[in-house]
Design a protein around this motif. Structure first.
Motif, PDB file in Angstrom:
ATOM      1  N   ASP A  54       0.815  -1.216   0.000  1.00  0.00           N
ATOM      2  CA  ASP A  54       0.000   0.000   0.000  1.00  0.00           C
ATOM      3  C   ASP A  54       0.846   1.263   0.000  1.00  0.00           C
ATOM      4  O   ASP A  54       0.300   2.371   0.084  1.00  0.00           O
ATOM      5  N   GLY A  55       2.146   1.118  -0.073  1.00  0.00           N
ATOM      6  CA  GLY A  55       3.022   2.282  -0.065  1.00  0.00           C
ATOM      7  C   GLY A  55       3.237   2.888   1.305  1.00  0.00           C
ATOM      8  O   GLY A  55       3.954   3.881   1.443  1.00  0.00           O
ATOM      9  N   GLY A  56       2.665   2.291   2.321  1.00  0.00           N
ATOM     10  CA  GLY A  56       2.743   2.863   3.657  1.00  0.00           C
ATOM     11  C   GLY A  56       4.059   2.628   4.371  1.00  0.00           C
ATOM     12  O   GLY A  56       4.386   3.328   5.340  1.00  0.00           O
ATOM     13  N   ARG A  57       4.804   1.645   3.937  1.00  0.00           N
ATOM     14  CA  ARG A  57       6.107   1.330   4.545  1.00  0.00           C
ATOM     15  C   ARG A  57       7.171   1.240   3.473  1.00  0.00           C
ATOM     16  O   ARG A  57       6.929   0.726   2.385  1.00  0.00           O
ATOM     17  N   THR A  58       8.334   1.733   3.800  1.00  0.00           N
ATOM     18  CA  THR A  58       9.471   1.651   2.892  1.00  0.00           C
ATOM     19  C   THR A  58      10.719   1.239   3.671  1.00  0.00           C
ATOM     20  O   THR A  58      10.781   1.387   4.902  1.00  0.00           O
ATOM     21  N   ASP A  59      11.678   0.753   2.945  1.00  0.00           N
ATOM     22  CA  ASP A  59      12.946   0.325   3.526  1.00  0.00           C
ATOM     23  C   ASP A  59      14.045   0.681   2.530  1.00  0.00           C
ATOM     24  O   ASP A  59      13.847   0.512   1.317  1.00  0.00           O
ATOM     25  N   TYR A  60      15.163   1.176   3.031  1.00  0.00           N
ATOM     26  CA  TYR A  60      16.242   1.619   2.154  1.00  0.00           C
ATOM     27  C   TYR A  60      17.584   1.088   2.644  1.00  0.00           C
ATOM     28  O   TYR A  60      17.832   0.998   3.850  1.00  0.00           O
ATOM     29  N   ALA A  61      18.442   0.786   1.694  1.00  0.00           N
ATOM     30  CA  ALA A  61      19.820   0.451   2.047  1.00  0.00           C
ATOM     31  C   ALA A  61      20.535   1.728   2.496  1.00  0.00           C
ATOM     32  O   ALA A  61      20.227   2.827   2.022  1.00  0.00           O
ATOM     33  N   ASP A  62      21.504   1.574   3.376  1.00  0.00           N
ATOM     34  CA  ASP A  62      22.186   2.741   3.924  1.00  0.00           C
ATOM     35  C   ASP A  62      22.785   3.675   2.866  1.00  0.00           C
ATOM     36  O   ASP A  62      22.706   4.902   3.010  1.00  0.00           O
ATOM     37  N   PRO A  63      23.391   3.140   1.793  1.00  0.00           N
ATOM     38  CA  PRO A  63      24.026   4.049   0.823  1.00  0.00           C
ATOM     39  C   PRO A  63      23.064   4.998   0.118  1.00  0.00           C
ATOM     40  O   PRO A  63      23.500   5.995  -0.472  1.00  0.00           O
ATOM     41  N   VAL A  64      21.759   4.687   0.134  1.00  0.00           N
ATOM     42  CA  VAL A  64      20.812   5.515  -0.614  1.00  0.00           C
ATOM     43  C   VAL A  64      19.834   6.258   0.285  1.00  0.00           C
ATOM     44  O   VAL A  64      19.024   7.039  -0.212  1.00  0.00           O
ATOM     45  N   LYS A  65      19.897   6.018   1.578  1.00  0.00           N
ATOM     46  CA  LYS A  65      18.973   6.684   2.502  1.00  0.00           C
ATOM     47  C   LYS A  65      19.119   8.197   2.403  1.00  0.00           C
ATOM     48  O   LYS A  65      20.218   8.724   2.383  1.00  0.00           O
ATOM     49  N   ARG A  67      18.454   9.935  -0.138  1.00  0.00           N
ATOM     50  CA  ARG A  67      18.623  10.346  -1.539  1.00  0.00           C
ATOM     51  C   ARG A  67      17.600   9.687  -2.458  1.00  0.00           C
ATOM     52  O   ARG A  67      17.170  10.298  -3.434  1.00  0.00           O
ATOM     53  N   PHE A  68      17.215   8.455  -2.166  1.00  0.00           N
ATOM     54  CA  PHE A  68      16.274   7.712  -3.002  1.00  0.00           C
ATOM     55  C   PHE A  68      14.935   7.602  -2.284  1.00  0.00           C
ATOM     56  O   PHE A  68      14.885   7.456  -1.057  1.00  0.00           O
ATOM     57  N   THR A  69      13.867   7.609  -3.066  1.00  0.00           N
ATOM     58  CA  THR A  69      12.517   7.462  -2.518  1.00  0.00           C
ATOM     59  C   THR A  69      11.709   6.522  -3.394  1.00  0.00           C
ATOM     60  O   THR A  69      11.591   6.749  -4.605  1.00  0.00           O
ATOM     61  N   ALA A  70      11.152   5.500  -2.773  1.00  0.00           N
ATOM     62  CA  ALA A  70      10.270   4.568  -3.480  1.00  0.00           C
ATOM     63  C   ALA A  70       8.823   4.993  -3.266  1.00  0.00           C
ATOM     64  O   ALA A  70       8.450   5.420  -2.168  1.00  0.00           O
ATOM     65  N   SER A  71       8.026   4.868  -4.312  1.00  0.00           N
ATOM     66  CA  SER A  71       6.606   5.164  -4.222  1.00  0.00           C
ATOM     67  C   SER A  71       5.871   4.250  -5.201  1.00  0.00           C
ATOM     68  O   SER A  71       6.495   3.562  -6.004  1.00  0.00           O
ATOM     69  N   ARG A  72       4.558   4.236  -5.113  1.00  0.00           N
ATOM     70  CA  ARG A  72       3.792   3.388  -6.033  1.00  0.00           C
ATOM     71  C   ARG A  72       2.426   3.980  -6.283  1.00  0.00           C
ATOM     72  O   ARG A  72       1.877   4.697  -5.441  1.00  0.00           O
ATOM     73  N   ASP A  73       1.894   3.638  -7.450  1.00  0.00           N
ATOM     74  CA  ASP A  73       0.541   3.998  -7.853  1.00  0.00           C
ATOM     75  C   ASP A  73      -0.139   2.716  -8.283  1.00  0.00           C
ATOM     76  O   ASP A  73       0.035   2.267  -9.417  1.00  0.00           O
ATOM     77  N   ASN A  74      -0.883   2.116  -7.385  1.00  0.00           N
ATOM     78  CA  ASN A  74      -1.495   0.824  -7.679  1.00  0.00           C
ATOM     79  C   ASN A  74      -2.574   0.932  -8.767  1.00  0.00           C
ATOM     80  O   ASN A  74      -2.855  -0.048  -9.454  1.00  0.00           O
ATOM     81  N   ALA A  75      -3.161   2.091  -8.913  1.00  0.00           N
ATOM     82  CA  ALA A  75      -4.137   2.271  -9.988  1.00  0.00           C
ATOM     83  C   ALA A  75      -3.475   2.143 -11.351  1.00  0.00           C
ATOM     84  O   ALA A  75      -4.121   1.780 -12.336  1.00  0.00           O
TER      85      ALA A  75
END
Length: 122
Positions: A54-65, A67-75
């Motif tokens: 649902d896009g409510g939780r994300t997890d990132y590797a330390d080298p990209v924290k 700087r990078f952002t994950a998101s989604r559009d399920n529609a």
């Protein structure tokens, strides 16, 4: 069965930004956790980020924290990876992957895309 296709790769200068997309086909994608991975030449594939169904939780590797952002559009059956402040060390083939699990993190994942190349020049 889920098919994944990445897009958005290309060349960018250090400090620049790039947004990758992972488009999915097949049933049930909206309930899948999606991960992003990358593999640089001569190196093993590594985990980059993951996002819950649902896009409510994300997890990132330390080298990209930060700087990078994950998101989604399920529609749209699409997941994104916004990459900012890119560095030459971010140069790699980037893959998205999906699994029917609520767990984030590096895996295992059941379905994989073919990858998209990101090249960051200094």
């Amino acid at each position: 069965q889920v098919q994944l296709i990445e897009s958005g790769g290309g060349s960018v200068q250090a400090g620049g930004s790039r947004r990758l997309s992972c488009a999915a086909s097949g049933r049930g994608f909206s309930v899948y956790t999606v991960g992003w991975f990358r593999q640089a030449p001569g190196k093993e594939r590594e985990f980059v980020a993951a996002i819950s169904w649902d896009g409510g939780r994300t997890d990132y590797a330390d080298p990209v924290k930060g700087r990078f952002t994950a998101s989604r559009d399920n529609a749209k059956n699409t997941v994104y990876l916004q990459m900012n402040s890119l560095k030459p060390d971010d140069t790699a083939v980037y893959y998205c992957a999906a699994r029917r699990s609520s767990l984030l993190g590096p895996g295992p994942y059941d379905y994989w895309g073919q990858g998209t190349q990101v090249t960051v020049s200094s």
